[in-house]
Design a protein around this motif. Structure first.
Motif, short mmCIF file in Angstrom:
data_model
loop_
_atom_site.label_atom_id
_atom_site.label_comp_id
_atom_site.label_asym_id
_atom_site.label_seq_id
_atom_site.Cartn_x
_atom_site.Cartn_y
_atom_site.Cartn_z
N THR A 11 0.83 -1.21 0.00
CA THR A 11 0.00 0.00 0.00
C THR A 11 0.87 1.26 0.00
O THR A 11 0.62 2.19 -0.76
N GLY A 12 1.88 1.28 0.84
CA GLY A 12 2.77 2.44 0.91
C GLY A 12 3.51 2.67 -0.39
O GLY A 12 3.67 3.81 -0.85
N MET A 13 3.96 1.59 -1.03
CA MET A 13 4.69 1.71 -2.29
C MET A 13 3.75 2.16 -3.41
O MET A 13 4.12 2.97 -4.26
N ASP A 14 2.52 1.62 -3.39
CA ASP A 14 1.51 2.05 -4.36
C ASP A 14 1.27 3.56 -4.27
O ASP A 14 1.20 4.26 -5.28
N LYS A 15 1.15 4.05 -3.03
CA LYS A 15 0.90 5.48 -2.81
C LYS A 15 2.06 6.31 -3.34
O LYS A 15 1.84 7.40 -3.89
N SER A 16 3.28 5.83 -3.17
CA SER A 16 4.45 6.56 -3.67
C SER A 16 4.40 6.71 -5.18
O SER A 16 4.65 7.79 -5.73
N ILE A 17 4.07 5.62 -5.87
CA ILE A 17 4.02 5.64 -7.34
C ILE A 17 2.85 6.52 -7.81
O ILE A 17 3.00 7.32 -8.74
N GLU A 18 1.70 6.41 -7.16
CA GLU A 18 0.54 7.23 -7.53
C GLU A 18 0.84 8.71 -7.33
O GLU A 18 0.44 9.55 -8.14
N GLU A 122 13.14 9.77 -8.94
CA GLU A 122 14.10 9.42 -7.89
C GLU A 122 13.46 9.61 -6.51
O GLU A 122 13.64 8.78 -5.61
N ASP A 123 12.68 10.68 -6.35
CA ASP A 123 11.98 10.92 -5.08
C ASP A 123 10.99 9.79 -4.79
O ASP A 123 10.86 9.35 -3.64
N ALA A 124 10.31 9.32 -5.82
CA ALA A 124 9.36 8.21 -5.65
C ALA A 124 10.10 6.94 -5.25
O ALA A 124 9.65 6.19 -4.37
N LYS A 125 11.26 6.69 -5.87
CA LYS A 125 12.04 5.49 -5.53
C LYS A 125 12.55 5.58 -4.09
O LYS A 125 12.57 4.57 -3.38
N ILE A 126 12.93 6.77 -3.66
CA ILE A 126 13.36 6.96 -2.27
C ILE A 126 12.20 6.66 -1.32
O ILE A 126 12.38 5.99 -0.30
N LYS A 166 10.09 -4.43 -7.82
CA LYS A 166 8.97 -4.30 -8.76
C LYS A 166 8.50 -2.84 -8.83
O LYS A 166 8.29 -2.30 -9.93
N PHE A 167 8.40 -2.18 -7.69
CA PHE A 167 7.92 -0.80 -7.67
C PHE A 167 8.97 0.17 -8.19
O PHE A 167 8.63 1.19 -8.81
N VAL A 168 10.24 -0.12 -8.00
CA VAL A 168 11.31 0.72 -8.56
C VAL A 168 11.27 0.65 -10.09
O VAL A 168 11.40 1.68 -10.77
#
Length: 185
Positions: A11-18, A122-126, A166-168
């Protein structure tokens, strides 16, 4: 407990990408898009109000945006807000409708936009890696408190790492797509 850690991490990673994709909509490409005005607010009876709540925004042509206010007296307010918005756009009004021609981006400006997109990626990957760190900390705490075995902890950390990878990749792909869109003439 372990499923909950994985679910929270996903969920946290999804939110970062969104969040990154939402930021991308604010980056001006050579094409007209009403999402450019998502952050533009006008003074509507003393209240800062989003532009799309006081006018109809349309894209009749690829390089043109039209704004038709629901109240004619808002025309000057809308023009003023667009000038202040730092979008580098020049609205023209005919008394009923505001037309905004989207000029083609210069090569230098496109390269600058591409750098900005990479920085957002890069901010999203962080952010994704921070979620991974939090999930791994939760796993280590469970292992330390003897709530799960060391083998389960290692397996869970591996799953979290695979999720992170996967999210990166998703972030990199989204940046590449948007960068291609910005660089095309």
């Amino acid at each position: 407990m372990t499923k909950e850690i994985l679910k929270n991490a996903r969920t946290g990673m999804d939110k970062s990408i969104e969040s990154m994709k939402k930021e991308f909509t604010r980056v001006r490409t050579g094409r007209a898009s009403v999402s450019l005005f998502d952050d533009v607010k006008i003074d509507y009876y003393g209240t800062p109000t989003p532009l799309n709540q006081v006018a109809t925004l349309a894209v009749p042509e690829p390089r043109l945006i039209t704004i038709q206010p629901w109240e004619k007296k808002l025309l000057p307010e809308i023009e003023k807000a667009i000038y202040k918005s730092d979008l580098g756009l020049n609205p023209t009004s005919d008394g009923m409708l505001i037309r905004i021609a989207i000029p083609p981006l210069t090569e230098e400006r496109r390269k600058e936009m591409a750098k900005q997109l990479k920085r957002m990626g890069e901010d999203a990957k962080i952010a994704v890696r921070n979620v991974r760190r939090d999930a791994n900390d939760a796993v280590k705490k469970l292992a330390k408190d003897k709530e799960i075995s060391e083998d389960d902890a290692k397996r869970l950390e591996k799953e979290i790492q695979e999720l992170t990878d996967k999210f990166v990749v998703m972030a990199d792909e989204a940046v590449a797509v948007k960068e291609k869109e910005v660089m095309e003439l």
